[in-house]
Scaffold this active site. Structure first.
Site, mmCIF file in Angstrom:
data_model
loop_
_atom_site.group_PDB
_atom_site.id
_atom_site.type_symbol
_atom_site.label_atom_id
_atom_site.label_comp_id
_atom_site.label_asym_id
_atom_site.label_seq_id
_atom_site.Cartn_x
_atom_site.Cartn_y
_atom_site.Cartn_z
ATOM 1 N N ARG A 149 11.129 -0.588 11.016
ATOM 2 C CA ARG A 149 10.040 -0.359 11.957
ATOM 3 C C ARG A 149 10.069 -1.336 13.121
ATOM 4 N NH1 ARG A 149 4.744 0.282 8.304
ATOM 5 N NH2 ARG A 149 3.899 -0.994 9.983
ATOM 6 N N ARG A 185 -0.857 -8.683 13.197
ATOM 7 C CA ARG A 185 -1.347 -7.701 12.226
ATOM 8 C C ARG A 185 -2.175 -8.385 11.131
ATOM 9 N NH1 ARG A 185 4.261 -5.000 11.042
ATOM 10 N NH2 ARG A 185 3.236 -4.048 9.260
ATOM 11 N N LYS A 210 0.840 -1.211 0.000
ATOM 12 C CA LYS A 210 0.000 0.000 0.000
ATOM 13 C C LYS A 210 0.873 1.259 0.000
ATOM 14 C CE LYS A 210 -2.057 -1.136 3.898
ATOM 15 N NZ LYS A 210 -1.323 -2.409 4.181
HETATM 16 P P1 AP5 Z 1 4.849 -1.637 1.851
HETATM 17 O O1 AP5 Z 1 4.491 -0.810 0.664
HETATM 18 O O2 AP5 Z 1 5.617 -0.978 2.937
HETATM 19 O O3 AP5 Z 1 3.546 -2.386 2.405
HETATM 20 P P2 AP5 Z 1 2.280 -1.815 3.173
HETATM 21 O O4 AP5 Z 1 1.078 -2.467 2.595
HETATM 22 O O5 AP5 Z 1 2.313 -0.305 3.184
HETATM 23 O O6 AP5 Z 1 2.581 -2.438 4.573
HETATM 24 P P3 AP5 Z 1 2.512 -1.858 6.041
HETATM 25 O O7 AP5 Z 1 3.237 -2.843 6.895
HETATM 26 O O8 AP5 Z 1 2.977 -0.438 6.098
HETATM 27 O O9 AP5 Z 1 1.021 -1.951 6.320
HETATM 28 P P4 AP5 Z 1 0.383 -2.049 7.675
HETATM 29 O O10 AP5 Z 1 -1.010 -1.949 7.240
HETATM 30 O O11 AP5 Z 1 0.705 -3.207 8.521
HETATM 31 O O12 AP5 Z 1 1.082 -0.860 8.494
HETATM 32 P P5 AP5 Z 1 0.592 0.596 8.872
HETATM 33 O O13 AP5 Z 1 1.762 1.479 8.952
HETATM 34 O O14 AP5 Z 1 -0.569 1.022 8.044
HETATM 35 O O15 AP5 Z 1 5.661 -2.914 1.314
HETATM 36 C C1 AP5 Z 1 6.256 -3.820 2.235
HETATM 37 C C2 AP5 Z 1 7.653 -4.226 1.719
HETATM 38 O O16 AP5 Z 1 7.483 -5.031 0.542
HETATM 39 C C3 AP5 Z 1 8.541 -3.042 1.298
HETATM 40 O O17 AP5 Z 1 9.874 -3.323 1.660
HETATM 41 C C4 AP5 Z 1 8.387 -2.961 -0.236
HETATM 42 O O18 AP5 Z 1 9.577 -2.479 -0.849
HETATM 43 C C5 AP5 Z 1 8.122 -4.435 -0.597
HETATM 44 N N1 AP5 Z 1 7.182 -4.581 -1.693
HETATM 45 C C6 AP5 Z 1 6.080 -3.805 -1.979
HETATM 46 N N2 AP5 Z 1 5.449 -4.259 -3.073
HETATM 47 C C7 AP5 Z 1 6.148 -5.377 -3.480
HETATM 48 C C8 AP5 Z 1 5.985 -6.297 -4.555
HETATM 49 N N3 AP5 Z 1 4.986 -6.173 -5.426
HETATM 50 N N4 AP5 Z 1 6.880 -7.310 -4.650
HETATM 51 C C9 AP5 Z 1 7.920 -7.449 -3.754
HETATM 52 N N5 AP5 Z 1 8.124 -6.579 -2.729
HETATM 53 C C10 AP5 Z 1 7.246 -5.575 -2.589
HETATM 54 O O19 AP5 Z 1 -0.002 0.333 10.342
HETATM 55 C C11 AP5 Z 1 0.839 0.023 11.431
HETATM 56 C C12 AP5 Z 1 0.014 -0.092 12.699
HETATM 57 O O20 AP5 Z 1 -0.634 1.192 12.975
HETATM 58 C C13 AP5 Z 1 -1.153 -1.090 12.649
HETATM 59 O O21 AP5 Z 1 -0.719 -2.401 12.967
HETATM 60 C C14 AP5 Z 1 -2.098 -0.492 13.707
HETATM 61 O O22 AP5 Z 1 -1.674 -0.800 15.006
HETATM 62 C C15 AP5 Z 1 -1.947 1.006 13.492
HETATM 63 N N6 AP5 Z 1 -2.920 1.555 12.536
HETATM 64 C C16 AP5 Z 1 -2.646 2.149 11.334
HETATM 65 N N7 AP5 Z 1 -3.759 2.555 10.724
HETATM 66 C C17 AP5 Z 1 -4.786 2.217 11.552
HETATM 67 C C18 AP5 Z 1 -6.206 2.355 11.455
HETATM 68 N N8 AP5 Z 1 -6.804 2.904 10.380
HETATM 69 N N9 AP5 Z 1 -6.958 1.891 12.500
HETATM 70 C C19 AP5 Z 1 -6.390 1.321 13.581
HETATM 71 N N10 AP5 Z 1 -5.051 1.156 13.729
HETATM 72 C C20 AP5 Z 1 -4.255 1.596 12.713
#
Ligand code: AP5
Length: 227
Positions: free
Chosen positions: A170, A181, A22
């Site tokens: 992270r 997660r 994402k």
């Molecule tokens: P990346 O693009 O970083 O993936 P992502 O989907 O953004 O993953 P996140 O881990 O950031 O999502 P998340 O939802 O767990 O975390 P968030 O920060 O929102 O890609 C991952 C890796 O893969 C990278 O190294 C990239 O280079 C590689 N990659 C990407 N595409 C690829 C491909 N096609 N092929 C190969 N490699 C690839 O949330 C963190 C925490 O915050 C949550 O756990 C929760 O506690 C809290 N939180 C956040 N938002 C909310 C909400 N709305 N409500 C409640 N709690 C929330």
């Protein structure tokens, strides 16, 4: 989410489990279409780093891989959406993550006569998530994302975007937290796929392929949705 009347257009949502890509794709869309990426994960990590009340409440929850309370996340997102740069359109990355959040967003948009232009689900296998997440790191200066195997800087140790040489990983990117997660995603966020299908706003992309080919699929959907 009361009181916000600012017009924001377009409004795009990226849905998908942790590590689906994402953030990677949202940053590419931001550059291509001049939109603003709004990651609630980034906003929460900022609140934790600044030691705000919301950040203090969120810290342990995030470290456990669970979802932060709807009210905290909705308040943080509403405040960010009220900033003027969002008027050129937003990509919501990691929001909404529950039905309560989705309903709050609908209400906010309705108040200013708007709607969601597209909710795009990045579909991936759970097994790929651990590999993607465990190899992830970002530039400490500009936040550009990288991966030990899948996306390395052109010059080792130097960010392609800002030429910074400081990188970070992270705290929640470890095997135990990733399992929680994923569980939270399946229990609380995956039902939103149906929610947006019923609203006629859903598109789905196979996000198991290469980053650039997913970006091309996504750009085509965004072009159609915002034409
Ligand atoms: P990346 O693009 O970083 O993936 P992502 O989907 O953004 O993953 P996140 O881990 O950031 O999502 P998340 O939802 O767990 O975390 P968030 O920060 O929102 O890609 C991952 C890796 O893969 C990278 O190294 C990239 O280079 C590689 N990659 C990407 N595409 C690829 C491909 N096609 N092929 C190969 N490699 C690839 O949330 C963190 C925490 O915050 C949550 O756990 C929760 O506690 C809290 N939180 C956040 N938002 C909310 C909400 N709305 N409500 C409640 N709690 C929330």
């Amino acid at each position: 989410m009361d009181g916000a009347t600012t017009v924001i257009a377009p409004v795009l949502i990226l849905l998908g489990p942790p590590g689906a890509g994402k953030g990677t794709q949202a940053r590419m869309l931001e550059e291509k279409f001049g939109l603003v990426q709004l990651s609630t994960g980034d906003l929460l990590r900022e609140a934790v780093a600044q030691g705000t009340e919301a950040g203090k409440a969120a810290k342990a929850v995030m470290e456990a891989g669970e979802l932060v309370s709807d009210q905290i996340v909705i308040d943080i997102l509403r405040d960010r959406l009220a900033q003027s740069d969002c008027q050129r359109g937003v990509i919501l990355d990691g929001f909404p993550r529950t039905t309560v959040q989705a309903q709050a967003l609908d209400k906010l948009l309705e108040e200013s006569g708007q709607k969601i232009d597209a909710a795009i689900s990045l579909d991936v296998d759970d097994a790929a998530m651990v590999t993607r997440i465990s190899g992830r790191y970002t530039c400490a200066g500009c936040g550009e994302g990288y991966h030990d195997t899948f996306k390395q800087p052109a010059t080792a140790g130097t960010c392609d975007k800002c030429q910074g040489t400081d990188f970070k990983r992270r705290a929640d990117d470890n095997a135990e937290t990733v399992a929680s997660r994923l569980e939270a995603y399946h229990a609380q966020t995956a039902p939103l796929i149906d929610y947006y299908a019923k609203a006629g706003a859903l598109s789905r992309i196979d996000a198991m392929g290469a980053i650039d080919s997913i970006a091309a699929d996504l750009a085509a959907i965004v072009k159609t949705a915002t034409a």
